[in-house]
Design a protein around this motif. Structure first.
Motif, PDB file in Angstrom:
ATOM      1  N   LEU A  85    -141.852 -46.065  42.777  1.00 38.90           N
ATOM      2  CA  LEU A  85    -142.681 -46.957  43.618  1.00 38.90           C
ATOM      3  C   LEU A  85    -142.015 -47.814  44.367  1.00 38.90           C
ATOM      4  CD1 LEU A  85    -145.906 -47.422  41.528  1.00 38.90           C
ATOM      5  CD2 LEU A  85    -145.779 -45.727  43.257  1.00 38.90           C
ATOM      6  N   VAL A  86    -141.151 -48.595  43.687  1.00 40.93           N
ATOM      7  CA  VAL A  86    -140.321 -49.512  44.400  1.00 40.93           C
ATOM      8  C   VAL A  86    -139.375 -48.833  45.451  1.00 40.93           C
ATOM      9  CG1 VAL A  86    -138.262 -51.229  43.851  1.00 40.93           C
ATOM     10  CG2 VAL A  86    -140.252 -51.228  42.707  1.00 40.93           C
ATOM     11  N   ARG A  87    -138.758 -47.662  45.067  1.00 45.26           N
ATOM     12  CA  ARG A  87    -137.832 -47.087  46.217  1.00 45.26           C
ATOM     13  C   ARG A  87    -138.622 -46.670  47.337  1.00 45.26           C
ATOM     14  NH1 ARG A  87    -136.142 -44.537  41.686  1.00 45.26           N
ATOM     15  NH2 ARG A  87    -137.266 -42.604  41.950  1.00 45.26           N
ATOM     16  N   ALA A  88    -139.833 -46.375  47.126  1.00 47.95           N
ATOM     17  CA  ALA A  88    -140.657 -45.802  48.203  1.00 47.95           C
ATOM     18  C   ALA A  88    -141.081 -47.128  49.097  1.00 47.95           C
ATOM     19  CB  ALA A  88    -142.005 -45.173  47.885  1.00 47.95           C
ATOM     20  N   CYS A  89    -141.275 -48.046  48.411  1.00 51.55           N
ATOM     21  CA  CYS A  89    -141.954 -49.565  49.085  1.00 51.55           C
ATOM     22  C   CYS A  89    -140.693 -49.895  49.918  1.00 51.55           C
ATOM     23  CB  CYS A  89    -142.419 -50.444  48.257  1.00 51.55           C
ATOM     24  SG  CYS A  89    -143.853 -50.186  47.670  1.00 51.55           S
ATOM     25  N   MET A  90    -139.522 -49.839  49.455  1.00 53.67           N
ATOM     26  CA  MET A  90    -138.156 -50.274  49.871  1.00 53.67           C
ATOM     27  C   MET A  90    -137.807 -49.456  51.278  1.00 53.67           C
ATOM     28  SD  MET A  90    -135.668 -51.114  46.758  1.00 53.67           S
ATOM     29  CE  MET A  90    -134.327 -51.064  47.608  1.00 53.67           C
ATOM     30  N   GLU A  91    -137.781 -48.280  50.976  1.00 46.17           N
ATOM     31  CA  GLU A  91    -137.516 -47.326  52.279  1.00 46.17           C
ATOM     32  C   GLU A  91    -138.475 -47.383  53.493  1.00 46.17           C
ATOM     33  OE1 GLU A  91    -137.306 -43.590  50.312  1.00 46.17           O
ATOM     34  OE2 GLU A  91    -135.807 -43.920  49.391  1.00 46.17           O
ATOM     35  N   SER A  92    -139.967 -47.278  52.928  1.00 46.98           N
ATOM     36  CA  SER A  92    -140.875 -47.422  53.859  1.00 46.98           C
ATOM     37  C   SER A  92    -141.039 -48.939  54.702  1.00 46.98           C
ATOM     38  CB  SER A  92    -142.315 -47.062  53.390  1.00 46.98           C
ATOM     39  OG  SER A  92    -142.175 -45.650  53.153  1.00 46.98           O
ATOM     40  N   LEU A  93    -141.026 -49.842  53.890  1.00 51.77           N
ATOM     41  CA  LEU A  93    -141.222 -51.196  54.275  1.00 51.77           C
ATOM     42  C   LEU A  93    -139.964 -51.823  54.700  1.00 51.77           C
ATOM     43  CD1 LEU A  93    -144.349 -52.179  52.402  1.00 51.77           C
ATOM     44  CD2 LEU A  93    -144.144 -50.856  54.695  1.00 51.77           C
ATOM     45  N   LYS A  94    -138.662 -51.507  54.439  1.00 50.56           N
ATOM     46  CA  LYS A  94    -137.491 -52.017  54.750  1.00 50.56           C
ATOM     47  C   LYS A  94    -137.249 -53.504  53.853  1.00 50.56           C
ATOM     48  CE  LYS A  94    -136.564 -48.796  57.732  1.00 50.56           C
ATOM     49  NZ  LYS A  94    -136.535 -47.673  57.132  1.00 50.56           N
ATOM     50  N   LEU A  95    -137.908 -53.310  52.293  1.00 56.79           N
ATOM     51  CA  LEU A  95    -137.921 -54.517  51.725  1.00 56.79           C
ATOM     52  C   LEU A  95    -136.427 -54.401  50.912  1.00 56.79           C
ATOM     53  CD1 LEU A  95    -141.236 -54.270  50.211  1.00 56.79           C
ATOM     54  CD2 LEU A  95    -140.377 -55.906  52.061  1.00 56.79           C
ATOM     55  N   MET A  96    -135.969 -55.543  50.376  1.00 53.39           N
ATOM     56  CA  MET A  96    -134.748 -55.775  49.631  1.00 53.39           C
ATOM     57  C   MET A  96    -135.482 -55.281  48.074  1.00 53.39           C
ATOM     58  SD  MET A  96    -132.011 -56.351  51.544  1.00 53.39           S
ATOM     59  CE  MET A  96    -131.036 -57.335  50.579  1.00 53.39           C
ATOM     60  N   ILE A  97    -134.460 -54.840  47.113  1.00 50.79           N
ATOM     61  CA  ILE A  97    -134.770 -54.558  45.865  1.00 50.79           C
ATOM     62  C   ILE A  97    -135.368 -56.047  45.171  1.00 50.79           C
ATOM     63  CG2 ILE A  97    -132.453 -55.195  44.800  1.00 50.79           C
ATOM     64  CD1 ILE A  97    -134.884 -52.484  43.401  1.00 50.79           C
ATOM     65  N   ASN A  98    -134.927 -57.138  45.401  1.00 52.67           N
ATOM     66  CA  ASN A  98    -135.403 -58.518  44.822  1.00 52.67           C
ATOM     67  C   ASN A  98    -136.667 -58.858  45.554  1.00 52.67           C
ATOM     68  OD1 ASN A  98    -134.166 -59.031  47.274  1.00 52.67           O
ATOM     69  ND2 ASN A  98    -133.690 -61.205  46.715  1.00 52.67           N
TER      70      ASN A  98
END
Length: 131
Positions: A85-98
């Motif tokens: 889920l974190v990976r999908a959010c990072m990719e879709s929303l251009k979020l950083m891991i932190n």
């Protein structure tokens, strides 16, 4: 149930949020062995300054994904789900891991009611198949 609620501190176009909801639903269904038709996803845009991650220094904008789920899955399965889920959010929303955290709240099956799927839910079991 399950209900995934993603709080973000930025605004995104509806098509980006719809695609992310589709991805999160597919990920959840596959990893958690759940019927995708039971999954509801909210993406709440709290706006600039609406959600902060605290640090030893200054807080910074963040995102939080709350997952209300049926109890019974092992910690390893929940961790695998959180990572995907974190990976999908990072990719879709251009979020950083932190910027992204995931939290789980677990419920008994009979705490969820789906009128189109027979009413009260059963407790989750390892034999449950998606679809």
């Amino acid at each position: 149930m399950p209900y995934l609620q993603l709080d973000v501190s930025r605004a995104y176009p509806s098509d980006v949020k719809r695609e992310l909801a589709r991805q999160l639903g597919e990920i959840y269904s596959r990893i958690m062995q759940a019927d995708v038709r039971r999954i509801s996803i909210a993406i709440r845009e709290l706006g600039e300054g609406g959600l902060w991650r605290c640090t030893g220094e200054e807080p910074y904008p963040a995102a939080l994904l709350m997952c209300d789920i049926r109890r019974g899955r092992p910690a390893e399965q929940r961790a695998m789900l959180a990572e995907a889920l974190v990976r999908a959010c990072m990719e879709s929303l251009k979020l950083m891991i932190n910027e992204v955290n995931v939290e789980f709240t677990q419920h008994a099956g009979d705490e969820m009611y789906h009128p189109m799927l027979g009413g009260l839910s059963d407790d989750w079991s390892e034999n449950e198949a998606s679809g």
